[in-house]
Scaffold this active site. Sequence first.
Site, PDB file in Angstrom:
ATOM      1  N   GLN A 142      -4.811  -5.049   7.030  1.00 50.10           N
ATOM      2  CA  GLN A 142      -5.842  -5.970   6.543  1.00 50.10           C
ATOM      3  C   GLN A 142      -5.825  -7.290   7.314  1.00 50.10           C
ATOM      4  OE1 GLN A 142      -8.159  -5.205   4.508  1.00 50.10           O
ATOM      5  NE2 GLN A 142      -7.348  -3.280   3.733  1.00 50.10           N
TER       6      GLN A 142
ATOM      7  N   LYS B 163     -10.671  -0.504  10.176  1.00 48.90           N
ATOM      8  CA  LYS B 163     -10.769  -1.752   9.405  1.00 48.90           C
ATOM      9  C   LYS B 163     -11.094  -2.923  10.337  1.00 48.90           C
ATOM     10  CE  LYS B 163      -7.854   0.086   5.976  1.00 48.90           C
ATOM     11  NZ  LYS B 163      -8.018   0.198   4.551  1.00 48.90           N
TER      12      LYS B 163
ATOM     13  N   CYS C 120      -4.750   2.434  -3.740  1.00 45.41           N
ATOM     14  CA  CYS C 120      -3.509   2.958  -3.133  1.00 45.41           C
ATOM     15  C   CYS C 120      -2.354   1.977  -3.288  1.00 45.41           C
ATOM     16  CB  CYS C 120      -3.700   3.315  -1.660  1.00 45.41           C
ATOM     17  SG  CYS C 120      -4.948   4.559  -1.387  1.00 45.41           S
TER      18      CYS C 120
ATOM     19  N   HIS D  90       0.870  -1.175   0.000  1.00 46.21           N
ATOM     20  CA  HIS D  90       0.000   0.000   0.000  1.00 46.21           C
ATOM     21  C   HIS D  90       0.913   1.233   0.000  1.00 46.21           C
ATOM     22  CE1 HIS D  90      -2.872   2.905   1.756  1.00 46.21           C
ATOM     23  NE2 HIS D  90      -3.835   2.068   1.412  1.00 46.21           N
TER      24      HIS D  90
ATOM     25  N   ASP E 116       2.806  -4.555   8.067  1.00 45.38           N
ATOM     26  CA  ASP E 116       1.634  -3.712   7.908  1.00 45.38           C
ATOM     27  C   ASP E 116       0.425  -4.636   8.074  1.00 45.38           C
ATOM     28  OD1 ASP E 116      -0.552  -2.358   7.020  1.00 45.38           O
ATOM     29  OD2 ASP E 116       0.296  -1.780   5.089  1.00 45.38           O
TER      30      ASP E 116
END
Length: 403
Positions: free
Chosen positions: A201, A224, A361, A121, A198
């Site tokens: 998600q 999220k 993104c 991302h 990261d």
Amino acid sequence: MTVETLTRVEDWPGLRNADGGRWHYLDTAATAQKPQVVIDAMTRAIGADYATVHRGVYTRSAEMTLGYEAARRRVAALVGGEDSELVFTRGATEAINLVAQSWGVANLKPGDRVLLSQLEHHSNIVPWQLIQDRTGLAIDVCPLTADGRIDLDAAERMLTPAHKLVALAHVSNVLGSVLDAPRAVALAHGVGAKILLDGCQAVARLPVDVKALGCDFYAFSGHKLYGPTGIGALWARAEILDAMPPWQGGGSMIDRVTFEKTTWAPAPQRFEAGTPAIVEAIGFGVAADFVKDKGLAAIHAHESGLVRLAREALGRINTVRLFGPEDSAGIVSFALEGVHPHDLGTILDEENVAIRAGHHCAQPLMEHLGVPATARASFGIYSDESDVAALVRGIERTMRIFA
Ligand code: PMP
């Protein structure tokens, strides 16, 4: 095949349409809808319970401080970390920028290298580019396998002792591909590099245990995870966080201020300058408990069932090109031949189906896939087979319109 639902649609006001009917919301990877428990907790926090934290000498403020710190414990516990290792940020974006601006600027020097991947991302690309001039670091890009995973065999060949940081998405927001995180950690540590995952998600889709993984930094967002926007978290290993310099100055992050010399509060307060997002933190904590109670293994199994169903149904349409691996976590990206994803998204909207269409993104990934944009359907705890059926119906209607 039936997919068991983990929750009741009635508990999610955001899943209702303006006319009170069901909205087929397939954009959870962009932001998740909120369960009533989160909404109620935030309503109380901004209403009857509202006061500032950390400073007040009166009872309401002391209680709010306890609530805010309890939220930190709940969020840290979700990823298996200590509350002293968890910094509240505005989101994953700010968490990664914090690592770059604080740890990165203090530790990276000319000749040092950072390994990212082709599917990152923008928020795990641009923060490193922003400190390139100040630090002299070089960026390497790990390629992907044919089915859209980060190619760790390639990473193994690329990594050298010059690499000081490996920063990778735990789950891709476009392809849903799940990183083999234990192997990535072992590879990074094998050359003496730190590793940042990261987890934006991943946290709402997979069980995550930062201690078991052995990673150094883990970044994620509240919104999220069925919590509010404006709040996220950076988990960092205690000895690393304790040694990091502050990156923003102001109230709450100091020990003592004089014009001659100012000293800092210990972590995590050192990284939380100013009045924090109190109400959002409370909502984030409730959301973390909510998914923990539902069970991340169960959520993962639920979403995997929907991914299988969607990939099977879309795979039967011969003008659909599916991206990403079969076993992606809750996310399916695809293209419909001869139809721009934005047109598809607009027609699906008329059918009560919300998907995301765009570059998500992740422009370097689009370049790799050879498309300007993809259509993306992403599932959450509240998604069910009716969402997949509505998606397929909408695609079939789009094909008739474009025929
Ligand atoms: N990383 C990934 C993989 C994401 O999906 C996102 C959000 N799309 C981010 C980082 C950035 O999160 P936020 O916008 O909440 O800061």
